[in-house]
Each structure stands twice: as structure tokens, then as C-alpha cells.
Design an enzyme around this catalytic site. Structure first.
Site, short mmCIF file in Angstrom:
data_model
loop_
_atom_site.label_atom_id
_atom_site.label_comp_id
_atom_site.label_asym_id
_atom_site.label_seq_id
_atom_site.Cartn_x
_atom_site.Cartn_y
_atom_site.Cartn_z
N HIS A 158 5.59 34.85 -71.04
CA HIS A 158 5.46 35.17 -72.36
C HIS A 158 4.84 34.11 -73.08
O HIS A 158 5.38 33.98 -74.32
CB HIS A 158 7.04 35.33 -72.81
CG HIS A 158 7.68 36.47 -71.93
ND1 HIS A 158 7.70 37.60 -72.35
CD2 HIS A 158 8.60 36.30 -71.04
CE1 HIS A 158 8.24 38.13 -71.49
NE2 HIS A 158 8.91 37.53 -70.65
N TYR A 168 14.66 29.04 -68.93
CA TYR A 168 14.24 28.90 -70.31
C TYR A 168 14.50 27.70 -71.04
O TYR A 168 13.56 27.14 -71.76
CB TYR A 168 15.03 29.99 -70.89
CG TYR A 168 14.40 31.62 -70.79
CD1 TYR A 168 14.37 32.14 -69.74
CD2 TYR A 168 14.10 32.12 -72.00
CE1 TYR A 168 13.94 33.50 -69.54
CE2 TYR A 168 13.61 33.67 -72.00
CZ TYR A 168 13.57 33.97 -70.73
OH TYR A 168 13.06 35.30 -70.45
#
Length: 337
Positions: free
Chosen positions: A36, A316
Site C-alpha cells: 500500500h 502495520y
């Protein structure tokens, strides 16, 4: 125990991050997300429905409205991946709900918040984080032109969900705001009376899904997904309905690969309206700072026992820390020249 305190989650997350970084074409550049990497930040407002507060006591579902920060993104770790490249599918959509301050003390460093992380697909390729790591390893060991059967082909023989996931990534949306996104994990919503229900979130565009055919994608620019976004924002058309699919008693809530039947009840929790694109001079700095977390961090919402969830959260958070350090080191090197 938080995601970064569990040694099993940490080690698996490290392996997944390393695999993502090592398998990108040319290697994921330092200072960017290993997945991403390409994305854009917007701000706006979330307005809950009346029924939302009957399902959970979470503040963003009971207040009249809360401010939000959102990020649309492609999937790869290469920020220059063209929007016409299938590797960028299915796209991501993360939302941060900014919650009321707990108190007015200056010691409170960050405003309370909770996030939803979603993908443009209801499917996830594996049941466990260890399987997901093996999936990534098999993918890396199976470059284009490799002799058959490749490690990935062998993996897919015993993992039909992963095969279905790969084969389904072929829908190009007209824009980032014209497709449905799924937060694939199950979460437990708990109301003020202690009654709980497991749900899965979906973010459905108010204007409906709009996809392009293969012939329409040809000739599109490398950033076509984002090209119309300023116009759409100005016209108030970047709007989603946040809905929750409610699990039945016998539905699996700890297996991300098992979809619940379409016949399950779906309730509307509120409206996500994005009305501002962060100015270009703020995009880079804010994208570096913000770290979205799939683990809920608010009263009234609890994680399920899905084993992917804590490892995904750890990945993350760890990746965010590494990204920030890399950006600081890069600035120091540039200043030293």
C-alpha cells in the site's frame, strides 16, 4: 497483551514484512510502506445512524458525528505502480475515526482514535499468518517464466481459497471511490447493556460500484484512479455507507477465509463523507506519520479470535516505526550533503 508484546506475532510479522520488501520488483524503497505504498489522504466526517448506538457503545457510533482521516491506496510496495497494473489490485481503504479527548491534560500526546482497514475484495488467501507467510514465499519463488509446477502452483493445489483470491483480482474500478471495500475480519460489537454481536464491516459507495472493462483500462493513465478525485470531492461525491453484516450463531468468526452467507442481516451504521484532499505539501509528511491499525482500540468493539488479526496489527505498527526511522535517516543524509 498488545500486538507488539506477543513474541509469536512479532516474529511472524517480521517475516511477512521482510517477504513483502524482498519480493517487490526492484525492492520496496526505504521510507515507504512495504504494501500500500501508493496512496492519498483525505479528511471528512462520519455520521452514525440511530441503530448504530443500539449495537455498540463505541463513541463514534453514538455521537452526532466525528472527524475522520482516510487513505485510499494500491496494494504493492512500489509507489510508482501504475493504476492499470493488476498487481495494484484490489486496492485498500483505511479510515481513522478521531474520538473525543479523554481529558484536557497536556500529557495526553495523541488524540484517541480507532481505525477500520479494508480491501476491495471480501476474500483473503489464507486462514493463518503462518500460511500467509508461506503463500508470500511461494509467490516470490515463482517468477514469470519459472518452470511448472512452480512453488506457487504447488501451494495453490492445497489452498483453494488462495487460488480463488488470486483469480478474482481482475476488476479495475473507475476510481478509488467507486468500489465496495471489505474489512475482512470479524469484530464483536457490545452495546451499553452488554449485549454483543459479531459483525463484518463493508464500505459501499453511495453512488454504486463502477468498474471498467479490459478494453477501457487500455490507454488509461498511470494515476487514473485518482485523477478525478478532486472533482468528485468538490462535488460531494466521495461518500460511502458503512454497513455491518451480522453473524448467525453458527457462523465462523475466527476464520477470515470463510465468508458468511449473503442472507445474513446487514445494518447500516453510518455515512463516511470525504470532503477535503490533504494539500500536496502535507501529503508526504502525514502519510509517513499515520499508522493505521486493524485492531480496535475503543470501548464497545473487541477483536475476534482470528489469528491473522494480531499479526497483521503487529506488522502495520512495526512497519510504521521502520518507515519513520528510514525517513529521518534520509533527511539527515540530504542535510549532510
Amino acid at each position: 497483551m498488545s500486538s507488539l508484546e506477543n513474541p509469536v506475532s512479532i516474529e511472524t510479522a517480521k517475516g511477512i514484512i521482510g517477504q513483502f520488501k524482498g519480493t517487490q520488483a526492484g525492492g520496496a524503497p526505504p521510507g515507504f510502506r512495504p504494501v500500500h505504498a501508493k496512496g492519498i489522504l483525505l479528511t471528512g466526517t462520519f455520521t452514525p445512524t440511530r441503530i448504530a448506538s443500539t449495537l455498540t457503545q463505541a463513541p463514534h457510533f453514538s455521537l452526532p458525528s466525528v472527524g475522520i482521516t482516510a487513505r485510499f491506496s494500491g496494494v504493492t510496495g512500489i509507489p510508482t505502480t501504475p493504476d492499470t497494473d493488476p498487481l495494484g489490485l484490489p486496492g485498500g481503504f483505511a479510515i481513522r475515526f478521531h474520538l473525543p479527548e479523554h481529558d484536557n491534560s497536556p500529557e495526553q500526546e495523541h488524540q484517541p482514535h480507532t481505525d477500520i482497514i479494508s480491501l476491495g475484495s471480501p476474500l483473503f488467501p489464507t486462514r493463518t499468518p503462518e500460511e500467509f507467510l508461506r503463500f508470500l514465499q511461494a509467490t516470490a519463488a515463482s517468477p514469470v517464466g519459472a518452470p511448472s509446477p512452480t512453488p506457487l502452483e504447488e501451494f495453490l493445489k492445497t489452498h483453494p481459497v488462495a487460488k480463488r483470491f488470486i483469480e478474482s483480482q481482475n476488476q479495475f474500478a473507475r476510481g478509488v471511490a467507486t468500489r465496495t471495500y471489505w474489512a475482512q475480519h470479524a469484530f464483536r460489537l457490545i452495546n451499553a447493556k452488554g449485549v454483543s454481536k459479531f459483525v463484518r464491516y463493508q464500505l459501499r459507495p453511495v453512488g454504486g460500484n463502477e468498474f471498467l472493462g479490459p478494453e477501457q483500462v487500455i490507454g488509461k493513465g498511470p494515476n487514473y484512479l485518482y485523477d478525478e478525485l478532486p472533482v468528485w470531492v468538490a462535488e460531494g461525491r466521495v461518500e460511502f455507507r458503512l454497513v455491518a453484516q451480522i453473524a448467525a450463531e453458527d457462523d465462523k468468526t475466527d476464520d477470515i477465509t470463510v465468508l458468511w452467507p449473503d442472507s445474513r442481516e446487514v445494518v447500516e451504521l453510518g455515512t463516511v463523507k470525504l470532503d477535503t484532499i490533504l494539500p500536496e505539501e502535507e501529503q508526504d509528511d502525514e502519510q509517513n506519520k499515520i499508522v493505521f491499525d486493524p485492531m480496535p482500540r475503543v470501548v464497545g468493539i473487541e477483536p475476534s479470535a482470528d489469528p491473522i488479526l494480531p499479526v497483521r496489527s503487529a506488522a502495520y505498527l512495526m512497519s510504521g516505526r521502520e518507515r519513520r526511522v528510514a525517513r529521518v535517516e534520509l533527511k539527515h543524509r540530504l542535510c549532510a550533503r
